[in-house]
Design an enzyme around this catalytic site. Structure first.
Site, mmCIF file in Angstrom:
data_model
loop_
_atom_site.group_PDB
_atom_site.id
_atom_site.type_symbol
_atom_site.label_atom_id
_atom_site.label_comp_id
_atom_site.label_asym_id
_atom_site.label_seq_id
_atom_site.Cartn_x
_atom_site.Cartn_y
_atom_site.Cartn_z
ATOM 1 N N GLU A 113 -14.291 -0.976 8.501
ATOM 2 C CA GLU A 113 -14.698 0.309 7.909
ATOM 3 C C GLU A 113 -13.550 1.307 7.926
ATOM 4 O O GLU A 113 -13.415 2.129 7.009
ATOM 5 C CB GLU A 113 -15.911 0.872 8.670
ATOM 6 N N SER B 94 3.185 -13.481 8.380
ATOM 7 C CA SER B 94 2.346 -13.603 7.186
ATOM 8 C C SER B 94 2.515 -14.908 6.404
ATOM 9 O O SER B 94 1.527 -15.456 5.928
ATOM 10 C CB SER B 94 2.610 -12.418 6.248
ATOM 11 N N HIS C 108 -11.981 -12.719 2.599
ATOM 12 C CA HIS C 108 -10.729 -13.236 3.156
ATOM 13 C C HIS C 108 -9.972 -12.129 3.865
ATOM 14 O O HIS C 108 -9.462 -12.306 4.969
ATOM 15 C CB HIS C 108 -9.848 -13.831 2.051
ATOM 16 N N SER C 109 -9.887 -10.989 3.224
ATOM 17 C CA SER C 109 -9.257 -9.807 3.808
ATOM 18 C C SER C 109 -9.805 -8.603 3.071
ATOM 19 O O SER C 109 -10.649 -8.728 2.168
ATOM 20 C CB SER C 109 -7.727 -9.869 3.669
#
Length: 365
Positions: free
Chosen positions: A40, A126, A255-256
């Protein structure tokens, strides 16, 4: 353990003590709470990026509990529960996601790229699957040092399609490295379902071709994950035998925060896994049946865990960002070379002249 928390085969019950089972449960639920608040937070523009762990918490804590505290962990990006199980504080999780002055990475990494030398958790990077050959190299070094430790390397089934996975599996087998490859098969590589990723029998079936011992396990069953990881680690350390675990689970979240999974899967599909086959509810059913947990304890823990997360969240938000003049140029060379000193001086002059155009009030003086 079935979906109601009943032990299916008493001979395979790991007989974990109450204190450890409570730790497993509290780690999963605390992670779940942290995920909701930080997700959030990103949606409100407070942080730049986030990845939740919804539905995969059992793979984290079940495997983490089976490891030795000194075993080296290489994660992909959805293994925050492993680090949380090892005692990484909420303050540092928040500091990393906010990139503030308390962040051990000094604000240089994007959110969820945690790392902790003291807890033997290698910093997340990443690029997909790069950690797999790196983990094998670390395991080979441990073998040569005769250190009585293991390496565990986490990755998703999507990452198993990368060439680095092939190289890592082959090196581990031929060099007989003490490593556990832990594949979280959560059904999707971002938006690509497993039905479009491969035609073979999943990831575990690839192991024998490399000479890896392999097992497929129910990733939503914490005890099954614990048993598989415990045996895999034993063989890795005692026999220098690399082991491949495929934990079948489901990614309930997007996923993200850069993804909208409603574009490629139905709400009914997600709700099924969330309501019918969730690792947290399975373990809660088991604890309730043994008299180790009740509704009042659940309510009190949910309230206190949310308070802990919110306190860390508010503290992280109040702290400034690291100084760009200092941390953009440090930690690359032991002694800063002339060209970097020249660039830093140019940045300082620029900020002196045009500082009013930058939000410098949010940064450390």
């Amino acid at each position: 353990m079935d979906r109601q928390g009943h032990i299916l085969n008493p001979h395979e019950d790991p007989q974990l003590p109450k204190e450890l089972v409570l730790k497993l449960y509290k780690t999963m639920t605390l992670l779940n709470t942290m995920d909701r608040i930080l997700y959030e937070s990103q949606r409100q523009g407070r942080i730049s990026f986030y990845m939740t762990n919804y539905g995969e918490e059992g793979t984290h804590v079940g495997s983490a509990a089976a490891l030795d505290d000194t075993d080296l962990v290489f994660g992909q990006y959805r293994e925050a529960g492993v680090l949380m199980y090892r005692g990484y504080p909420l303050d540092l999780f928040m500091a990393q996601c906010y990139g503030n002055t308390s962040d051990p990475g000094k604000g240089r990494q994007m959110p969820v790229h945690y790392g902790c030398r003291e807890r033997h958790f290698v910093t997340i990077s990443s690029p997909l699957a790069t950690q797999i050959p790196q983990a094998v190299g670390a395991a080979y070094a441990i073998k040569r040092a005769d250190a009585n430790r293991a390496v565990i390397c986490y990755f998703g089934e999507g990452a198993a399609s990368e060439g680095d996975a092939h190289a890592g599996f082959n090196f581990a087998a031929t060099l007989e490295c003490p490593i556990v490859f832990f594949c979280r098969n959560n059904g999707y590589a971002i938006s690509t379902p497993t039905s479009e990723q491969y035609r073979g029998d999943g990831i575990a079936a690839r192991g024998p071709g490399y000479g890896l011992l392999s097992i497929r396990v129910d990733g939503n069953d914490v005890f099954a994950v614990y048993n598989a990881t415990k045996e895999a680690r034993r063989r890795a350390v005692a026999e220098n035998q690399p082991f491949l675990i495929e934990a079948m689970t489901y990614r309930i979240g997007h996923h993200s925060t850069s993804d909208d999974s409603s574009a490629y899967r139905s709400v009914d599909e997600v709700n099924y896994w969330d309501k019918q086959d969730h690792p947290i509810s399975r373990l809660r059913h088991h604890m309730l049946s043994r008299g180790w947990w009740d509704d009042e304890q659940e309510k009190a823990w949910r309230k206190s865990s949310r308070r802990k997360v919110m306190e860390a969240f508010e503290q992280a938000e109040r702290k400034p960002k690291p100084s760009p003049q200092q941390h953009l140029f440090s930690d690359v060379y032991r002694e800063m070379p002339p060209h970097l000193r020249k660039q830093r001086a140019a940045l300082e002059r620029h900020l002196q002249h045009y500082g009013e155009h930058y939000p410098l009030e949010h940064f450390e003086k």
